[in-house]
Enzyme design. Structure first.
Site, short mmCIF file in Angstrom:
data_model
loop_
_atom_site.label_atom_id
_atom_site.label_comp_id
_atom_site.label_asym_id
_atom_site.label_seq_id
_atom_site.Cartn_x
_atom_site.Cartn_y
_atom_site.Cartn_z
N GLY A 18 0.76 -1.23 -0.04
CA GLY A 18 -0.04 -0.07 -0.07
C GLY A 18 0.71 1.05 0.02
O GLY A 18 0.53 2.31 0.67
N SER A 140 -4.12 -0.50 13.92
CA SER A 140 -4.67 0.59 14.16
C SER A 140 -5.19 0.77 15.75
O SER A 140 -5.33 -0.45 16.33
CB SER A 140 -5.86 0.64 13.19
OG SER A 140 -6.85 1.58 13.57
N TYR A 154 -13.09 -3.95 9.96
CA TYR A 154 -11.70 -3.20 10.06
C TYR A 154 -11.13 -3.36 11.31
O TYR A 154 -9.99 -3.84 11.31
CB TYR A 154 -11.80 -2.03 9.42
CG TYR A 154 -10.26 -1.20 9.48
CD1 TYR A 154 -9.50 -1.31 8.64
CD2 TYR A 154 -10.23 -0.28 10.79
CE1 TYR A 154 -8.20 -0.67 8.79
CE2 TYR A 154 -9.08 0.63 10.76
CZ TYR A 154 -8.09 0.29 9.93
OH TYR A 154 -7.06 1.10 9.65
N ALA A 157 -10.34 -7.04 12.45
CA ALA A 157 -9.13 -7.62 11.63
C ALA A 157 -7.93 -7.10 12.29
O ALA A 157 -7.02 -7.64 12.40
CB ALA A 157 -9.45 -7.33 10.35
N LYS A 158 -7.91 -5.63 12.43
CA LYS A 158 -6.88 -5.01 13.00
C LYS A 158 -6.39 -5.63 14.58
O LYS A 158 -5.18 -5.96 14.76
CB LYS A 158 -6.59 -3.63 13.10
CG LYS A 158 -6.92 -2.84 11.74
CD LYS A 158 -5.58 -3.22 10.95
CE LYS A 158 -5.50 -2.20 9.79
NZ LYS A 158 -4.07 -2.59 9.13
#
Length: 262
Positions: A18, A140, A154, A157-158
């Site tokens: 990314g 995060s 999200y 998952a983090k």
């Protein structure tokens, strides 16, 4: 020990996933300035191409995408010394648990958890054979402060990524590989703007109201603003350097004081 900060990553080969925009681009630029040979991946070419940074087009949310990156890096460069698993993001709709489909959950986990897992699996054997290497997982603060209305998959998952990163560090530290986690708070990137646009559209409000809503959901940012990508990159630059040689298995939060507890 004496270190040359401007050339401390000379002869190191680094991959930033990314890496075409936002924090990823800032990290890639920071490692290049420190002397590393830098490779970036993204689905699309960066708008501002840098001839000094090598680009691999790949969709890392799919197994074949991660394998393509592993194969190309090993074929062209022979090894990888530094892996920055920066890729991440949320494209799920706002509205809480009821609007989320299985596909929403699966997409978030493929991008934010399984892509790093697959890349680690591809590059770790070489690092272990050489008894050196650094892996950084960009997580995060949502791992601890999930925004249930807009980014629940999200955040989940983090949280899994943070746990995985710690476990992996315990496994490979004795084999010469350092594994660390960097958990930023809100970073002012184009992805952040898109998230606020989705929230505004969903709620029928304005961008300013969406921004205030994110700030409120985070409990406020004592520093008074979102992080700049370059500030996150500077932390990563230190962690992958010889100056951080004894650091592994730790999560570094860079959030302007957002998380209200220790």
């Amino acid at each position: 020990m004496d270190f040359n900060f401007e050339n401390e990553l000379k002869n190191k080969i680094a991959l930033v996933t990314g890496g075409s925009k936002g924090a990823g681009k800032a990290i890639a630029d920071r490692l290049f300035k420190a002397g590393a040979t830098v490779i970036i991946t993204a689905r699309n070419k960066p708008q501002e191409e840098n001839e000094n940074i090598h680009f691999i087009a790949a969709d890392l949310s799919k197994p074949e995408g991660t394998q393509k990156v592993v194969d190309e890096v090993i074929e062209k460069f022979g090894r990888l010394d530094i892996l920055i698993n920066n890729l991440g993001g949320s494209e799920t709709p706002a509205g809480g648990f009821a609007v989320l489909s299985d596909e929403d959950w699966e997409t978030s986990f493929q991008t934010n958890l399984l892509a790093p897992v697959r890349l680690d699996r591809g590059f770790l054997p070489g690092m272990i054979n050489r008894h050196e290497g650094v892996i950084i997982h960009i997580a995060s603060i949502q791992a601890k402060l999930p925004l249930y209305d807009s980014t629940l998959p999200y955040a989940a998952a983090k949280a899994a990524l943070v746990n995985y990163s710690k476990s992996l560090s315990n496994e490979v530290a004795s084999k010469g590989v350092r594994v660390l986690t960097v958990s930023p708070g809100w970073i002012m990137t184009t992805s952040s703007v898109r998230m606020m646009e989705r929230i505004a559209k969903s709620t029928g409000g304005t961008m300013a109201e969406a921004e205030k809503g994110v700030m409120d959901a985070l409990g406020g940012i004592p520093f008074g603003r979102a992080a700049r990508p370059e500030e996150v990159a500077e932390l990563v630059g230190f962690l992958v350097s010889p100056r951080a040689a004894y650091l592994t298995g730790t999560e570094y939060v860079i959030d302007g004081g957002t998380i209200p507890t220790l």
